[in-house]
Design an enzyme around this catalytic site. Structure first.
Site, short mmCIF file in Angstrom:
data_model
loop_
_atom_site.label_atom_id
_atom_site.label_comp_id
_atom_site.label_asym_id
_atom_site.label_seq_id
_atom_site.Cartn_x
_atom_site.Cartn_y
_atom_site.Cartn_z
N ASP A 52 -3.93 6.83 5.26
CA ASP A 52 -3.97 5.79 4.23
C ASP A 52 -5.29 5.88 3.46
O ASP A 52 -6.37 5.83 4.05
CB ASP A 52 -3.83 4.42 4.89
CG ASP A 52 -3.56 3.30 3.88
OD1 ASP A 52 -4.00 3.43 2.72
OD2 ASP A 52 -2.91 2.32 4.25
N SER A 85 1.39 -3.67 2.54
CA SER A 85 0.05 -3.86 2.02
C SER A 85 -0.34 -5.35 2.08
O SER A 85 -0.43 -5.92 3.17
CB SER A 85 -0.04 -3.30 0.61
OG SER A 85 -1.38 -3.16 0.21
N HIS A 115 -0.85 5.50 1.82
CA HIS A 115 -0.52 4.07 1.74
C HIS A 115 0.97 3.85 1.55
O HIS A 115 1.55 2.92 2.09
CB HIS A 115 -1.32 3.43 0.61
CG HIS A 115 -1.29 1.94 0.63
ND1 HIS A 115 -1.74 1.20 1.70
CD2 HIS A 115 -0.87 1.03 -0.29
CE1 HIS A 115 -1.60 -0.09 1.44
NE2 HIS A 115 -1.07 -0.22 0.25
#
Length: 804
Positions: free
Chosen positions: A739, A666, A773
């Site tokens: 995601d 991330s 994610h």
């Protein structure tokens, strides 16, 4: 120059989607696969009476077939249409109750058909547990006896948790408030096979809708109809003995919240309304806040909002917000209203005010107090009208907690006052208990309240159980984690304060639960969870501290393989995640503990130890400065932090600095790509699920407060995509195809890969089917590990190091 860059960006976004080959799932070595397959530690829930602990077993990594089940992306949610519930990829497999007095263990009897859909919820008296059971027909409500484990279905309805928890207990432990699928609603709407026209949105001068880049939003009228059908629920009151039909409350609606008053005669209900929005998630849709009576009749409309897509950045809605019932009153409502228009950039003597309104809710609200900074919440004491009130100062990133009597607000006193990043000064969280009326308040002995704290210190975390005098601020430590261990408070055992339950671990002992006598410090084991990877018990682990050239202290946890020999220079893999700080003193604070047991889970970078690497985990990458402008030097600061780590470990003789890799997930992936673009300190990088083009997150990212148009040079400077021609070290990009995290669209990795490819660089793009994610499927986990190992082997010059 900026005009040319923006033109280039626009042209690139018009390019056709990438096409890439698909191959089978890879697996790492057999020993790594076996470690991943080891069972996880159960989830736990303590009973409200502190007499028992619920243990729930689950499969942390379901098969890809579970993730591949159809789901709908609507209004910022992911909905399982077969169950009419939120998508849940965790597979719960079993549950048992461990009674602390006598160590009796009671297995919950789950139905032969159906699957446990979530973690069971204790009744207030600690004698029952409510369960969601997923079946082919929908989600059923079951109740289990905590003493015998026997369970039974309640009613013949199906639950609906799309907009919130599907049930909650009432204080008498005999009734539950449920959200059920309305009877007779008909079949799900079908999308029109032929469009009836274009989708049109419009804006005009006078309204600023500076929203984040959310995902899974509504896109057309078919989505609107589907969202309304799946999310509509009927509130009802039911009995757990199975007698009588459910008492329906109000009409079916898009209810997001429903909370009883302390006397359970009124219900605070929030309901969504049309029009919906195509630019924000459901919680910003048109909505109303109401008070209902126990029969479901509306008593008062408290607030009504249109779509709130114009909330100022890092601000709040300008009308009534944060409704809550005041503890220890039968039915008193409190809420907050902004005095600065909800905009934190507006100058104001006071930012918020607190109001109250008592049953029967027919009069005018009374102003209680004004707050200099933004309201951040209450912690209620066991004394009527006395609470801890916390305010947040955005300008300083500062949190102040007051001890206050709401009848005498002018006499409030400061109890805690610190930076939100000050780990050393963090007093922890108050321990809560239930009143005889079922309300949650702070656990106290007179003026002394009980707190559990992380115990951060320059030597690492040593969790504590403290008593704090709410009037004087004096602190007494009742129990502190012993040296060479990491032990956290779980609960008091029973109603007295003589024994506690803790969770204890060390470098060589996995976490287990213990009963601890506070007087003698004697420990009695309650569980005996085994080391899932005993072959790695000898991994060497140490907290390392070092300093950046500008004087900012840094730290990380260094892991060395079990067979490491002094003098051996290992390849190094650094894993990090940047965080923002307002001052160097808090940026340099040590966080974490070197005395925790090392678990090897999921796609953890610690698995590199099994391949003969040194790993520096949680290497601090602080970005220090004024909150308004700190990202002006983001690149320089992360480059300096990474280089300081390499210099220090090289000076100790642990590593070969020519074989250093760096990675992150991330925002850590964003950091990784920037490090490769702006330094030559790394042999390769691994970036997972990141965002690399900040023009695609134009109204802020992470803690950035400015928009793209207010700080174009900064956005361009920190965007690795804009510097793809400088990424001259191999970069492995991994991203979930599904995601749903704000800002990290899969196209971010696709476009960076294309940019590197177009500039002649070295990169590999791995798109994981059905993954979001974070990665969940067992096949995906193993594949990611294999990809990471292969990439490091190929480009980290690892041939010289023999695998164990």
């Amino acid at each position: 120059m900026q005009t040319k860059v923006l033109s280039f960006l626009f042209a690139l976004l018009l390019l056709p989607a990438l096409h890439y080959g698909q191959s089978g799932y890879k697996q790492p070595s057999a020993n790594v696969t076996a470690i991943v397959a080891a069972p996880g530690t159960p989830s736990t829930r303590v009973s409200p009476t502190n007499e028992a602990i619920l243990f729930v077993e689950y499969n942390p990594y379901p098969g890809i077939t579970t993730l591949a089940q159809p789901f709908l992306r609507l209004a910022g949610l992911r909905i399982n249409p077969a169950l009419n519930s939120r998508q849940n990829t965790t597979e719960y497999t079993a549950a048992h109750v461990h009674w602390l007095d006598g160590d009796k263990k009671v297995a919950l009897e789950l139905p032969a058909t159906g699957q446990l859909g979530g973690i069971p919820q204790w009744s207030p008296d600690g004698r029952q547990l409510a369960l969601e059971i997923n079946t082919s027909e929908g989600v059923e409500l079951w109740v289990a006896d905590a003493g015998t484990g026997k369970s039974r279905r309640i009613g013949n309805f199906h639950l609906n948790d799309v907009l919130g928890s599907s049930f909650s207990w009432l204080h008498d432990s005999k009734h539950l408030l449920v959200r059920m699928i309305p009877s007779g609603r008909g079949p799900a709407p079908k999308a029109a096979p032929v469009p009836t026209g274009p989708v049109i949105e419009e804006t005009a001068p006078g309204k600023l809708a500076q929203v984040r880049t959310y995902q899974d939003l509504l896109t057309n009228s078919d989505d609107e109809n589907s969202f309304a059908w799946y999310a509509t629920s009927q509130l009802a009151l039911i009995t757990t003995d199975g007698t009588g039909a459910p008492q329906l409350l109000g009409q079916p609606g898009l209810h997001t919240d429903a909370e009883w008053s302390p006397d359970e005669q009124y219900l605070l209900v929030t309901t969504l309304q049309r029009p919906f929005s195509y630019s924000v998630p459901y919680y910003y849709f048109s909505r109303k806040d109401e008070v209902w009576d126990r029969k479901g009749n509306r008593v008062r409309m408290l607030a009504e909002f249109p779509v709130t897509d114009d909330i100022p950045r890092q601000g709040v809605v300008s009308g009534p917000r944060d409704f809550e019932w005041q503890a220890l009153y039968p039915a008193r409502l409190l809420w907050v209203e902004a005095l600065d228009g909800g905009d934190p950039t507006n100058k104001a003597a006071f930012r918020d005010k607190l109001l109250r309104l008592d049953a029967p809710f027919s009069g005018e609200a009374v102003d209680v107090l004004k707050m200099k900074e933004r309201f951040s919440g209450f912690d209620w004491t066991g004394t009527k009208d006395v609470a801890l009130l916390t305010e947040y100062d955005r300008a300083r990133r500062w949190r102040t907690t007051y001890y206050i009597n709401l009848n005498e607000p002018a006499n409030k006193t400061v109890l805690f006052d610190r930076s939100i990043r000050d780990a050393y000064g963090d007093p922890g969280d108050p321990i809560l208990t239930y009143t005889t009326g079922g309300e949650r308040v702070m656990l106290q002995d007179g003026d002394w309240a009980w707190f559990e704290a992380s115990g951060a210190s320059p030597e690492g975390d040593f969790p504590r159980l403290d008593k704090i005098n709410l009037k004087t601020g004096q602190t007494e430590t009742v129990y502190e984690c012993p040296a060479e261990t990491y032990e956290t408070f779980v609960t008091f055992a029973g109603q007295d304060r003589k024994q506690i339950v803790t969770n204890r671990q060390s470098r060589t002992e996995p976490p287990n639960f213990f009963m601890v006598d506070l007087k003698t410090r004697a420990h009695r084991a309650l569980t005996d969870f085994k080391d899932p990877a005993p072959q790695l018990t000898g991994v060497q682990k140490q907290l390392v501290t070092y300093t950046r050239p500008d004087g900012v202290p840094l730290s990380g946890t260094l892991y060395l393989p079990p067979d490491y020999k002094p003098g051996q220079k290992l390849p190094l893999f650094i894993w990090a995640y940047p965080r923002e700080y307002s001052d160097p003193s808090t940026a340099g604070q040590v966080r974490g503990s070197q005395h925790t047991f090392t678990y090897y889970r999921g796609t953890s970078p610690l698995f590199f130890v099994t391949q003969g690497y040194a790993v520096l985990d949680n290497a601090t990458m602080p970005v220090v400065g004024d909150p308004e402008t700190m990202n002006n030097t983001f690149v320089e600061q992360i480059v300096a932090s990474g280089r300081a780590a390499i210099d220090y470990l090289d000076s100790l003789g642990y590593i070969d600095r020519s074989r250093v890799g760096v990675g992150g997930h991330s925002y850590g992936a964003f950091m990784t790509a920037n490090l490769l673009a702006h330094s030559d300190d790394y042999a390769y990088g691994i970036a997972r699920s990141g965002a690399y083009n900040r023009s695609l997150t134009p109204f802020g990212f992470q803690s950035e407060r400015r928009s793209f148009w207010e700080a174009q040079e900064v956005y361009i400077r920190v965007s690795p995509f804009m510097h793809a021609e400088k990424i001259n070290e191999p970069l492995l990009l991994i991203h979930g195809e599904a995601d749903n995290n704000s800002g990290t669209f899969p196209i971010q990795s696709e476009r960076l890969f294309q940019a590197i490819k177009g500039n002649g660089g070295t990169a590999r793009l791995v798109m994981l089917p059905h993954e979001s994610h974070g990665y969940r499927a067992r096949e995906s986990i193993l594949h990611v590990l294999a990809e990471m190992f292969d990439w490091a082997d190929q480009y980290g010059n690892k041939a010289e190091v023999e695998r164990p």
